[in-house]
Enzyme design. Structure first.
Site, PDB file in Angstrom:
ATOM      1  N   GLU A  62      38.332  45.107  47.492  1.00 50.50           N
ATOM      2  CA  GLU A  62      37.683  44.207  46.534  1.00 50.50           C
ATOM      3  C   GLU A  62      36.965  43.072  47.267  1.00 50.50           C
ATOM      4  O   GLU A  62      37.019  42.959  48.483  1.00 50.50           O
ATOM      5  CB  GLU A  62      38.733  43.607  45.578  1.00 50.50           C
ATOM      6  CG  GLU A  62      38.679  44.138  44.151  1.00 50.50           C
ATOM      7  CD  GLU A  62      37.558  43.516  43.327  1.00 50.50           C
ATOM      8  OE1 GLU A  62      36.731  42.792  43.899  1.00 50.50           O
ATOM      9  OE2 GLU A  62      37.519  43.752  42.107  1.00 50.50           O
ATOM     10  N   ASN A  80      40.135  35.999  39.039  1.00 54.29           N
ATOM     11  CA  ASN A  80      39.725  37.326  39.490  1.00 54.29           C
ATOM     12  C   ASN A  80      38.472  37.312  40.346  1.00 54.29           C
ATOM     13  O   ASN A  80      38.449  37.844  41.447  1.00 54.29           O
ATOM     14  CB  ASN A  80      39.526  38.209  38.249  1.00 54.29           C
ATOM     15  CG  ASN A  80      39.193  39.638  38.568  1.00 54.29           C
ATOM     16  OD1 ASN A  80      38.084  39.953  38.959  1.00 54.29           O
ATOM     17  ND2 ASN A  80      40.181  40.525  38.404  1.00 54.29           N
ATOM     18  N   GLU A 105      49.604  43.762  42.327  1.00 58.22           N
ATOM     19  CA  GLU A 105      48.464  42.959  42.765  1.00 58.22           C
ATOM     20  C   GLU A 105      48.751  41.466  42.640  1.00 58.22           C
ATOM     21  O   GLU A 105      47.836  40.646  42.589  1.00 58.22           O
ATOM     22  CB  GLU A 105      47.220  43.298  41.938  1.00 58.22           C
ATOM     23  CG  GLU A 105      46.693  44.694  42.149  1.00 58.22           C
ATOM     24  CD  GLU A 105      45.373  44.928  41.428  1.00 58.22           C
ATOM     25  OE1 GLU A 105      44.623  43.959  41.212  1.00 58.22           O
ATOM     26  OE2 GLU A 105      45.101  46.081  41.070  1.00 58.22           O
ATOM     27  N   ASN A 152      35.908  39.738  33.933  1.00 59.04           N
ATOM     28  CA  ASN A 152      36.070  40.255  35.290  1.00 59.04           C
ATOM     29  C   ASN A 152      34.957  39.737  36.201  1.00 59.04           C
ATOM     30  O   ASN A 152      34.838  38.550  36.409  1.00 59.04           O
ATOM     31  CB  ASN A 152      36.145  41.786  35.242  1.00 59.04           C
ATOM     32  CG  ASN A 152      36.864  42.392  36.420  1.00 59.04           C
ATOM     33  OD1 ASN A 152      36.631  42.024  37.559  1.00 59.04           O
ATOM     34  ND2 ASN A 152      37.764  43.332  36.151  1.00 59.04           N
ATOM     35  N   ASP A 155      33.051  45.940  36.868  1.00 60.41           N
ATOM     36  CA  ASP A 155      33.907  45.030  37.621  1.00 60.41           C
ATOM     37  C   ASP A 155      32.984  44.039  38.322  1.00 60.41           C
ATOM     38  O   ASP A 155      32.282  43.290  37.679  1.00 60.41           O
ATOM     39  CB  ASP A 155      34.783  45.832  38.595  1.00 60.41           C
ATOM     40  CG  ASP A 155      35.978  45.053  39.117  1.00 60.41           C
ATOM     41  OD1 ASP A 155      35.903  43.815  39.194  1.00 60.41           O
ATOM     42  OD2 ASP A 155      36.996  45.677  39.488  1.00 60.41           O
TER      43      ASP A 155
END
Length: 303
Positions: free
Chosen positions: A34, A120, A144, A178, A232
């Site tokens: 990520e 996030n 996570e 997100n 995302d």
């Protein structure tokens, strides 16, 4: 011969692509890759491996090494106007900044006296304000982050004022906000709702808002739907096209919302960023791997 990595939906997509470009796998071995962010002044890319609780650094020709471990489950990353790393930390349920000397400053961890859910993704506007999303993914389990109850009544998009440190809710009606990014002129803010990750009938779309007075969001509307998986992380290019993550790769949308096409990736994509010396290389974090492909456009707002 058509490039097998491209799915052309609109002929305008060809102008954004390098027809002979290869999709390079730069690294593999993550559990969930990520948060890529490019450091042009250092010639490297940082990206998160959330469940393995580390941030990795990739350098052309030198490969990948550990930049920070343990990372306290860092997810999204960006840079501010002074080049400092700004990160969303699931473990601490906060947004942090890494100072030039390496010390950590907490930018936000509470709203109205209650803990944030699990910040996030984050972007920094040219005026220094910090905008971030706060879904519940980091507290759903111990994978996570750390399993915990939500203290906020909603899952919000926030703005942190650079002069007063005031934290303001700018949107509060997302199921799971997100990824987010500004248009090149910062007059629009795009925000993904990835609620379908855990509820199949929930939203899997990107919304867009007008940025009013540089501080408020108005006129929210659905910009685009993702037809494979969920949206995302995302970025815009200098022409205002939006590049979004999806289950089958990277989806590229014209500013009018038309799906121009896709860059197909073997693994589900979580996030992406433009980088490289000319800002024309698209770095893609996808499940266990980091990929990159050259494009015929450049990223907007790349430090």
């Amino acid at each position: 011969m058509e490039n097998p990595h491209y799915e052309i939906r609109d002929p305008r997509f060809r102008d954004l692509l390098v027809s002979s470009a290869a999709l390079d796998e730069l690294y593999t071995g993550c559990r969930w890759a990520e948060g890529p962010v490019w450091f042009n002044d250092g010639g490297y890319l940082l990206f998160s491996d959330i469940p393995n609780e580390r941030v990795l650094r990739w350098i052309e020709g030198a490969g990948t090494s550990v930049y920070r471990a343990p990372s306290n489950f860092i997810n999204g990353n960006t840079r501010d106007g002074e080049g400092r790393l700004v990160s969303c930390e699931h473990g601490g349920r906060r947004v942090i900044r890494t100072e030039i000397d390496g010390t950590i400053t907490t930018l936000a961890d509470r709203h109205q006296g209650k803990k944030l859910n699990s910040p996030n993704d984050v972007v920094v506007k040219s005026d220094g304000s910090v905008w971030f999303t706060d879904p519940s993914y980091g507290i759903l389990s111990d994978y996570e982050g750390y399993k915990a109850d939500e203290e906020q009544p909603s899952r919000n998009v926030y703005r942190l004022d650079p002069s007063t440190d005031e934290l303001t809710v700018v949107v509060d009606d997302f199921l799971q906000p997100n990824g987010l990014c500004f248009s090149p002129d910062e007059r629009l803010l795009y925000v993904a709702d990835s609620g379908a990750s855990h509820k199949p009938d929930a939203p899997r779309h990107i919304r867009v808002f007008d940025v009013t007075d540089g501080k408020h969001l108005t006129n929210g509307r659905v910009f685009a739907h993702i037809d494979k998986g969920i949206p995302d992380g995302m970025r815009t290019d200098v022409e205002g096209n939006l590049w979004s993550s999806a289950a089958d790769g990277v989806h590229c949308f014209h500013p009018d919302g038309t799906l121009l096409g896709k860059i197909l990736v073997p693994q589900a994509v979580a996030n992406l960023t433009f980088g490289g010396p000319r800002k024309n290389r698209l770095f893609i974090t996808a499940s266990t791997s980091l990929y990159a492909i050259y494009t015929a456009t450049r990223g907007a707002q790349v430090p």
